[in-house]
Design an enzyme around this catalytic site. Structure first.
Site, PDB file in Angstrom:
ATOM      1  N   ASP A 280       4.057  -0.112   8.028  1.00  0.00           N
ATOM      2  CA  ASP A 280       4.444   0.062   6.552  1.00  0.00           C
ATOM      3  C   ASP A 280       3.725  -1.073   5.861  1.00  0.00           C
ATOM      4  O   ASP A 280       3.049  -1.928   6.515  1.00  0.00           O
ATOM      5  CB  ASP A 280       5.850   0.205   6.555  1.00  0.00           C
ATOM      6  CG  ASP A 280       6.262   0.604   5.195  1.00  0.00           C
ATOM      7  OD1 ASP A 280       5.444   1.015   4.086  1.00  0.00           O
ATOM      8  OD2 ASP A 280       7.518   1.007   5.041  1.00  0.00           O
TER       9      ASP A 280
HETATM   10  C1  NOJ Z   1       6.370   1.240   1.580  1.00  0.00           C
HETATM   11  C2  NOJ Z   1       7.324   2.263   1.744  1.00  0.00           C
HETATM   12  O1  NOJ Z   1       8.046   1.601   2.617  1.00  0.00           O
HETATM   13  C3  NOJ Z   1       6.394   3.337   2.560  1.00  0.00           C
HETATM   14  O2  NOJ Z   1       7.581   4.499   2.766  1.00  0.00           O
HETATM   15  C4  NOJ Z   1       5.299   3.843   1.697  1.00  0.00           C
HETATM   16  O3  NOJ Z   1       4.817   5.205   2.396  1.00  0.00           O
HETATM   17  C5  NOJ Z   1       4.499   2.822   1.704  1.00  0.00           C
HETATM   18  N1  NOJ Z   1       4.998   1.710   1.064  1.00  0.00           N
HETATM   19  C6  NOJ Z   1       3.158   3.305   0.961  1.00  0.00           C
HETATM   20  O4  NOJ Z   1       3.352   3.656  -0.296  1.00  0.00           O
END
Ligand code: NOJ
Length: 746
Positions: A280
């Site tokens: 993530d």
């Molecule tokens: C953080 C989020 O937790 C995740 O779900 C998301 O896909 C990413 N950022 C990218 O934006």
């Protein structure tokens, strides 16, 4: 000499055949493994590291792309820009490896569908699949070929802002709908021009954030991890999902992004997943904050070692892999394996063969059939929670006072994660009511400019409009920004002065319909007492207003069912239907409300059962609940056998009758309880469901099937087993279903 000369080819062929054995999906696209190995053989270390790096935005990264130092970009959506960057990667970098462009396409791209929690309320896998197909088609027309969806974190806590992105509290419903999303995004073949790779996220346990506070520590016993949190991810693998995202959270002291048990033992070894895993956003780097890595180098090392192939946003990989290899902390096979996984998916997507979006394929947005599907999804997602005196549907000649901060907010009804959503497409309740009921019959006043407004300046006009009407429709809830990532709430009442306004409106004596647009279950128990009817609309997306007008006017009959339990008050959380029984289960006959307990009552006066003396133990609305304008009756429940072997399938047969005044659709649900286990089992678990449409007066014989293997759970030895013994089964329209029978597994 001769044999030595051919050694590399032999090794390649061996690796290819090994990889092919492991990879069903890549078998489908012939030659992928050969092409991966051949390319890998030509890559320098820097180029390999490049594939493992994902950056946000292309602007300023052109030279790095040219140098082969970037494998993926997120947050680029302009097709010309994407083509420009892709051209640099394909035509100007040494090996011409295309980049993969990613975006959070969570519940639509330009055409916005209901938030995932709303889509879950449709209990309609075909429709959910269609929504994802449409989102993929729109996104792919800009060059986005990878979405960070579906989010299949089990969510049992309405305070957690990201419950909006989830498919609710149930492992089975989430598994079925999550798999439908994967199929929708990825299409029949990953290299189709409207296909985008899906991403099962966030692996795993992120939804269990303590207290519903985002990013918080989780506390998940291993058996619960297996039986509640992991099944949707296994279902996504079975549906062919090509990427995974590791979570921000820790699981029992180990951050998900360096969790060997999850990422290596379960995902790779047990489930044989051969797509790639992305971290993530900065979750590699954040292991320093977790206190799990001393520095960036250790963070990169820990993540790569367990199989996080690509790093999102931060640069711990780029900055440290070479040194880690030099020190011997990593070996080149760790890197090769990550790159192999990434290249495999790029080949499968057809990016090497068709890297560009053709001009005539660009910007294929909001076609009439897309808007129609979004309308149907919004209609089926809305849940009728209350309808006293048949307040709904509203007669077409009625004068309607349409009040509330969400009644005409093109942006706010779209929900969280709508980076690309087009608000000019939005049909608000006001627009739709004007069309359906005639502008002269709709008396509009927002009453409050936004859901959080704390002054009462708009009350007077709203009350005037209410006085001049036959019925009040109050559209309230919470704005889009009040749910989603990092938007957890400790108090989940209607924000601002909405409750005050509703009470004032009700004083006019007019029937009042409360419509709630929100990203989570809100605690509306008390305020609902001032409403004659309640429609829970979630954040319904682009066509939400049109869907609401159809429901309110009776053109459509509500058929949504809750994918989460609604608490009466925050203090009841966590509250979910598939809980354990405890040794002292709550009992409606002996429960005494706090104010009814006699003064100086003896210690055991309440029967010592598992409940709250103020909030009781019953939720406001149970999982699976939702009313219709018609009524349904379940009868004649039977099973095809009394005793089943473990490899058999249970056939559940019953009659469903529409006994009311309207045609309608009912989501029939089957729940099962394993009465005695070598570990304790939930009081019931959803095992099958189906949406069934019935004309007024019509009856149907319905047959639903449950493979006995679906009754497996993680036993005392941590093995997935179906234990022989007695089971109870219920059929009905929600998790309080009463029609019941039993069976035996031997
Ligand atoms: C953080 C989020 O937790 C995740 O779900 C998301 O896909 C990413 N950022 C990218 O934006």
């Amino acid at each position: 000499m001769k044999s030595l000369k051919h050694l590399p080819v032999i090794i390649i062929m061996m690796l290819v055949s090994l990889a092919c054995q492991m990879s069903d999906s890549s078998d489908k696209i012939s030659g992928v493994e050969e092409r991966v190995e051949q390319l890998l053989g030509e890559m320098t270390l820097d180029e390999k590291i490049g594939q493992m790096c994902q950056v946000s935005g292309g602007q300023g990264n052109e030279e790095s792309i040219r140098q082969g130092m970037i494998g993926s970009i997120l947050n680029e959506v302009d097709p010309e820009n994407i083509n420009r960057l892709q051209k640099i990667a394909v035509e100007e970098s040494r090996l011409g490896i295309p980049i993969i462009v990613a975006r959070d396409v969570i519940h639509g791209f330009k055409t916005v569908f209901p938030i995932p929690l709303g889509q879950a309320a449709t209990w309609n896998p075909e429709l959910v699949q269609k929504g994802s197909r449409i989102a993929a088609s729109e996104a792919a027309s800009t060059g986005v070929r990878w979405t960070f969806a579906p989010m299949i974190d089990i969510s049992r806590d309405a305070r957690w802002g990201r419950i909006a992105e989830s498919l609710g509290e149930d492992p089975y419903l989430t598994s079925v709908l999550g798999a439908a999303m994967v199929t929708g995004f990825q299409g029949d073949s990953l290299n189709g021009e409207t296909s985008i790779a899906a991403c099962a996220k966030h692996f795993a346990g992120y939804g269990a954030a303590e207290g519903g506070r985002d990013y918080n520590t989780t506390s998940i016993p291993p058996r619960e991890l297996r039986d509640i949190y992991l099944p949707p991810f296994k279902a996504a693998v079975d549906a062919g999902v090509r990427t995974f995202m590791s979570g921000f959270n820790e699981v029992d002291g180990v951050p998900a992004t360096a969790n060997k048990y999850l990422l290596t033992d379960v995902l790779r070894n047990e489930w044989q997943f051969d797509g790639f895993v992305v971290s993530d956003w900065a979750s590699t780097w954040e292991m320093i904050n977790h206190g799990f890595a001393a520095d960036e180098k250790e963070a990169a090392h820990r993540a790569i070692k367990v199989g996080v192939d690509m790093e999102m946003a931060t640069t711990t990989y780029r900055d440290n892999i070479a040194a880690l290899l030099k020190e011997g902390a990593l070996n080149i096979e760790d890197i090769n394996q990550a790159v192999r996984n990434i290249l495999r998916v790029k080949f499968e997507l057809g990016l090497f063969d068709n890297p560009y979006i053709a001009e005539e394929k660009q910007n294929q947005f909001a076609r009439p059939e897309y808007l129609e599907a979004a309308n149907l999804a919004a209609t089926q997602s809305m849940v009728l929670l209350k309808n006293e005196q048949k307040t709904l549907p509203i007669n077409s000649s009625s004068k309607i006072a349409l009040i509330g901060p969400m009644a005409d907010q093109p942006y706010e009804q779209l929900g969280t994660w709508i980076f690309d959503g087009d608000t000019t497409l939005t049909v608000t309740p006001l627009q739709a009511f004007n069309k359906t009921f005639g502008q002269e019959n709709v008396l509009f006043a927002e009453g409050m400019p936004i859901s959080r407004t704390r002054h009462q300046k708009g009350f007077r006009k709203a009350i005037e409009q209410a006085k001049n009407s036959d019925v009040i429709v109050f559209c309230g809830g919470e704005e889009s920004i009040l749910s989603g990532e990092a938007h957890s709430r400790a108090n989940i009442d209607l924000p601002g002065v909405q409750n005050e306004l509703i009470k004032e409106l009700k004083k006019t004596g007019k029937p009042l319909v409360l419509v709630v647009m929100a990203g989570r279950p809100l605690t509306i128990g008390e305020i609902s007492e001032h409403a004659d009817a309640v429609v829970y609309a979630w954040h319904p997306g682009t066509m939400g207003g049109a869907a609401l007008a159809d429901i309110v006017s009776g053109k459509a009959n509500p058929s949504g069912k809750l994918p989460v339990t609604f608490p009466k008050v925050v203090g009841q959380i966590p509250i979910y239907y598939n809980h354990k029984n405890t040794g002292r289960p709550a009992n409606p006959d002996s429960w005494t409300q706090m104010y009814d307990i006699p003064v100086k009552a003896p210690q055991t006066s309440l029967g010592n059962e598992s409940h709250y003396i103020d909030a009781g133990f019953i939720p406001l609305y149970p999982f699976g609940y939702g009313l219709s304008y018609t009524s349904f009756e379940y009868s004649d429940l039977s099973l095809d056998k009394e005793v089943y072997a473990r490899d058999e399938t249970i056939e559940v047969r019953f009659t469903l009758s529409n006994t009311g005044e309207f045609a309608g659709e009912e989501v029939a649900q089957v729940y099962v309880r394993d009465l005695v286990g070598n570990v304790t089992r939930p009081v019931k678990e959803l095992k099958a469901f189906e949406r069934i449409d019935l004309q007024k007066g019509e009856s149907k014989t319905v047959t639903l099937t449950i493979p006995v293997q679906e009754l497996a759970f993680t036993n005392i030895d941590m093995k997935q087993v179906v234990e022989p013994g007695e089971f109870q089964l219920w059929v009905g329209g929600d998790s309080n279903a009463h029609l019941t029978t039993g069976f035996v597994v031997r």
